[in-house]
Design a protein around this motif. Structure first.
Motif, PDB file in Angstrom:
ATOM      1  N   THR A 289     -53.096   9.903 100.289  1.00 30.92           N
ATOM      2  CA  THR A 289     -52.432   8.769 100.922  1.00 30.92           C
ATOM      3  C   THR A 289     -51.917   7.849  99.828  1.00 30.92           C
ATOM      4  N   ASP A 290     -51.256   6.788 100.242  1.00 28.96           N
ATOM      5  CA  ASP A 290     -50.762   5.803  99.285  1.00 28.96           C
ATOM      6  C   ASP A 290     -51.829   4.765  98.946  1.00 28.96           C
ATOM      7  N   GLU A 291     -53.003   4.879  99.563  1.00 25.32           N
ATOM      8  CA  GLU A 291     -54.051   3.889  99.328  1.00 25.32           C
ATOM      9  C   GLU A 291     -54.665   4.066  97.945  1.00 25.32           C
ATOM     10  N   LYS A 292     -54.994   2.955  97.334  1.00 27.88           N
ATOM     11  CA  LYS A 292     -55.607   2.991  96.007  1.00 27.88           C
ATOM     12  C   LYS A 292     -56.988   2.315  96.002  1.00 27.88           C
ATOM     13  N   THR A 293     -57.348   1.683  97.123  1.00 22.74           N
ATOM     14  CA  THR A 293     -58.606   0.956  97.191  1.00 22.74           C
ATOM     15  C   THR A 293     -59.604   1.672  98.080  1.00 22.74           C
ATOM     16  N   CYS A 294     -60.779   1.962  97.502  1.00 23.57           N
ATOM     17  CA  CYS A 294     -61.863   2.603  98.232  1.00 23.57           C
ATOM     18  C   CYS A 294     -63.133   1.789  97.992  1.00 23.57           C
ATOM     19  N   PHE A 295     -63.995   1.723  98.989  1.00 23.26           N
ATOM     20  CA  PHE A 295     -65.246   0.986  98.854  1.00 23.26           C
ATOM     21  C   PHE A 295     -66.434   1.913  99.074  1.00 23.26           C
ATOM     22  N   ALA A 296     -67.356   1.903  98.114  1.00 18.95           N
ATOM     23  CA  ALA A 296     -68.575   2.706  98.216  1.00 18.95           C
ATOM     24  C   ALA A 296     -69.670   1.876  98.883  1.00 18.95           C
ATOM     25  N   VAL A 297     -70.493   2.548  99.684  1.00 14.87           N
ATOM     26  CA  VAL A 297     -71.560   1.876 100.419  1.00 14.87           C
ATOM     27  C   VAL A 297     -72.897   2.101  99.730  1.00 14.87           C
ATOM     28  N   SER A 298     -73.637   1.039  99.529  1.00  9.50           N
ATOM     29  CA  SER A 298     -75.012   1.146  99.049  1.00  9.50           C
ATOM     30  C   SER A 298     -75.889   0.233  99.897  1.00  9.50           C
ATOM     31  N   LEU A 299     -77.196   0.538  99.922  1.00 10.86           N
ATOM     32  CA  LEU A 299     -78.104  -0.209 100.788  1.00 10.86           C
ATOM     33  C   LEU A 299     -79.298  -0.714  99.987  1.00 10.86           C
ATOM     34  N   ILE A 300     -79.686  -1.966 100.237  1.00 10.02           N
ATOM     35  CA  ILE A 300     -80.809  -2.591  99.556  1.00 10.02           C
ATOM     36  C   ILE A 300     -81.997  -2.658 100.513  1.00 10.02           C
ATOM     37  N   TYR A 301     -83.135  -2.134 100.079  1.00  9.98           N
ATOM     38  CA  TYR A 301     -84.352  -2.150 100.888  1.00  9.98           C
ATOM     39  C   TYR A 301     -85.463  -2.895 100.160  1.00  9.98           C
ATOM     40  N   ASP A 302     -86.328  -3.508 100.936  1.00 13.22           N
ATOM     41  CA  ASP A 302     -87.593  -4.027 100.420  1.00 13.22           C
ATOM     42  C   ASP A 302     -88.665  -3.051 100.883  1.00 13.22           C
ATOM     43  N   ILE A 303     -89.287  -2.358  99.925  1.00  8.67           N
ATOM     44  CA  ILE A 303     -90.331  -1.387 100.259  1.00  8.67           C
ATOM     45  C   ILE A 303     -91.637  -1.875  99.643  1.00  8.67           C
ATOM     46  N   ASN A 304     -92.461  -2.440 100.494  1.00 11.45           N
ATOM     47  CA  ASN A 304     -93.753  -2.960 100.057  1.00 11.45           C
ATOM     48  C   ASN A 304     -93.619  -3.967  98.904  1.00 11.45           C
ATOM     49  N   GLY A 305     -92.580  -4.800  98.976  1.00  9.50           N
ATOM     50  CA  GLY A 305     -92.371  -5.822  97.955  1.00  9.50           C
ATOM     51  C   GLY A 305     -91.546  -5.380  96.769  1.00  9.50           C
TER      52      GLY A 305
ATOM     53  N   SER B 183     -97.791  11.762 117.578  1.00  8.02           N
ATOM     54  CA  SER B 183     -97.329  11.483 116.216  1.00  8.02           C
ATOM     55  C   SER B 183     -95.824  11.624 116.076  1.00  8.02           C
ATOM     56  N   GLU B 184     -95.194  12.304 117.025  1.00 12.52           N
ATOM     57  CA  GLU B 184     -93.736  12.428 117.000  1.00 12.52           C
ATOM     58  C   GLU B 184     -93.068  11.245 117.690  1.00 12.52           C
ATOM     59  N   LEU B 185     -93.813  10.558 118.538  1.00  8.34           N
ATOM     60  CA  LEU B 185     -93.291   9.378 119.235  1.00  8.34           C
ATOM     61  C   LEU B 185     -93.540   8.109 118.430  1.00  8.34           C
ATOM     62  N   LEU B 186     -94.744   8.007 117.865  1.00  4.65           N
ATOM     63  CA  LEU B 186     -95.126   6.835 117.078  1.00  4.65           C
ATOM     64  C   LEU B 186     -95.435   7.282 115.660  1.00  4.65           C
ATOM     65  N   VAL B 187     -94.625   6.841 114.706  1.00  6.72           N
ATOM     66  CA  VAL B 187     -94.770   7.246 113.302  1.00  6.72           C
ATOM     67  C   VAL B 187     -95.322   6.065 112.503  1.00  6.72           C
ATOM     68  N   TYR B 188     -96.446   6.308 111.839  1.00  7.26           N
ATOM     69  CA  TYR B 188     -97.118   5.239 111.095  1.00  7.26           C
ATOM     70  C   TYR B 188     -96.872   5.370 109.594  1.00  7.26           C
ATOM     71  N   SER B 189     -96.637   4.230 108.951  1.00  8.17           N
ATOM     72  CA  SER B 189     -96.564   4.169 107.492  1.00  8.17           C
ATOM     73  C   SER B 189     -97.365   2.961 107.022  1.00  8.17           C
ATOM     74  N   PRO B 190     -98.301   3.156 106.073  1.00  8.49           N
ATOM     75  CA  PRO B 190     -99.062   2.021 105.536  1.00  8.49           C
ATOM     76  C   PRO B 190     -98.212   1.110 104.659  1.00  8.49           C
ATOM     77  N   VAL B 191     -97.004   1.569 104.337  1.00 12.76           N
ATOM     78  CA  VAL B 191     -96.076   0.806 103.496  1.00 12.76           C
ATOM     79  C   VAL B 191     -94.915   0.306 104.344  1.00 12.76           C
ATOM     80  N   ASP B 192     -94.662  -0.991 104.292  1.00 11.35           N
ATOM     81  CA  ASP B 192     -93.569  -1.579 105.070  1.00 11.35           C
ATOM     82  C   ASP B 192     -92.214  -1.297 104.417  1.00 11.35           C
ATOM     83  N   VAL B 193     -91.218  -1.036 105.256  1.00 11.94           N
ATOM     84  CA  VAL B 193     -89.847  -0.809 104.801  1.00 11.94           C
ATOM     85  C   VAL B 193     -88.930  -1.752 105.579  1.00 11.94           C
ATOM     86  N   LYS B 194     -88.020  -2.423 104.864  1.00 11.48           N
ATOM     87  CA  LYS B 194     -87.087  -3.331 105.532  1.00 11.48           C
ATOM     88  C   LYS B 194     -85.735  -3.300 104.844  1.00 11.48           C
TER      89      LYS B 194
END
Length: 239
Positions: free
Chosen positions: A88-104, A59-70
């Motif tokens: 610093t003299d920089e004024k521009t910063c970019f925030a990171v966000s992530l979009i997932y499809d979880i079971n539709g 179970s530590e090598l193969l992890v099962y989920s009945p719900v798909d994640v992408k």
């Protein structure tokens, strides 16, 4: 959905493909296929050899989920500079966000990773936080189907999400000098849509609650609360 954690196991135990292949007799192409999670079939003997080599349960090598994640997309959004960066003299910063499809269901996870051309917010701590809002009925549906939020971490490890994020930052000419040592996934339920007049008020309160729970510095939280208040003010004027 089944995820093979071989890549993470090798990283945690400081093992190379050659070392695993020599010790187990498993061919390098098979190991590479398991690392990439594109193996369509795996022999019992292969599972047995890997479990014995790493001294783990299956179970530590193969992890099962009945719900798909992408993972669907990695977004970069320009935001004001925060106190997590060196002066610093920089004024521009970019925030990171992530979009997932979880079971539709599409979920957007905000993170505490912000990057400029010369620095980023994870450089010193290496602590990464994922936070998302989801309607109560959608979360209940996912949980009823067997979804567990920590599976997102397992999935991220299998696709090398750190490398994918760095590729995105590099393409935008932003700093990638960080290593994710630890991260948490948080999913917060918000009330379902009901009386349309109260939907916006409920969402504002949920956003404030989420900001309060995120481990940002006080100065950053003040800026976020101000932004939420400004949006609320503009909405009220429109009414």
């Amino acid at each position: 959905m089944i995820i093979c954690t071989l890549n993470k196991l090798m990283e945690e135990n400081d093992k190379t493909q050659s070392e695993v292949a020599n010790a187990t007799g498993i061919t390098r192409p098979t190991l590479l296929s398991l690392i990439r999670n594109d193996n369509q079939s795996i022999r019992y003997e292969t599972i047995n050899q890997l479990c014995n080599f790493f001294d783990i349960d299956m179970s530590e090598l193969l992890v099962y989920s009945p719900v798909d994640v992408k993972l669907k997309n990695i977004l970069l959004e320009e935001v004001p500079m925060t106190t997590k960066f060196e002066s610093t003299d920089e004024k521009t910063c970019f925030a990171v966000s992530l979009i997932y499809d979880i079971n539709g269901i599409e979920l957007e996870f905000d993170t505490n990773l912000g990057a400029t051309k010369t620095g980023n917010s994870l450089k010193n701590s290496g602590k990464f936080f994922f936070n998302s809002l989801i309607y109560e009925n959608e979360l209940k549906s996912l949980e009823t189907n067997g979804f567990k939020k920590d599976f997102v971490k397992t999935y991220n490890n299998s696709i090398n999400v750190e490398g994918l994020i760095k590729d995105k930052l590099e393409d935008a000419n932003l700093n990638t000098n960080f290593k994710i040592n630890h991260y948490e996934v948080e999913i917060q339920a918000i009330k379902n849509r009901g009386n349309e007049e109260n939907v916006f008020e409920d969402l504002v309160e949920e956003l404030k609650s989420l900001v309060e729970s995120i481990p940002f510095e006080d100065e950053e939280k003040k800026k976020m609360f101000k932004k939420i208040s400004d949006i609320k003010h503009i909405s009220n004027k429109g009414d």
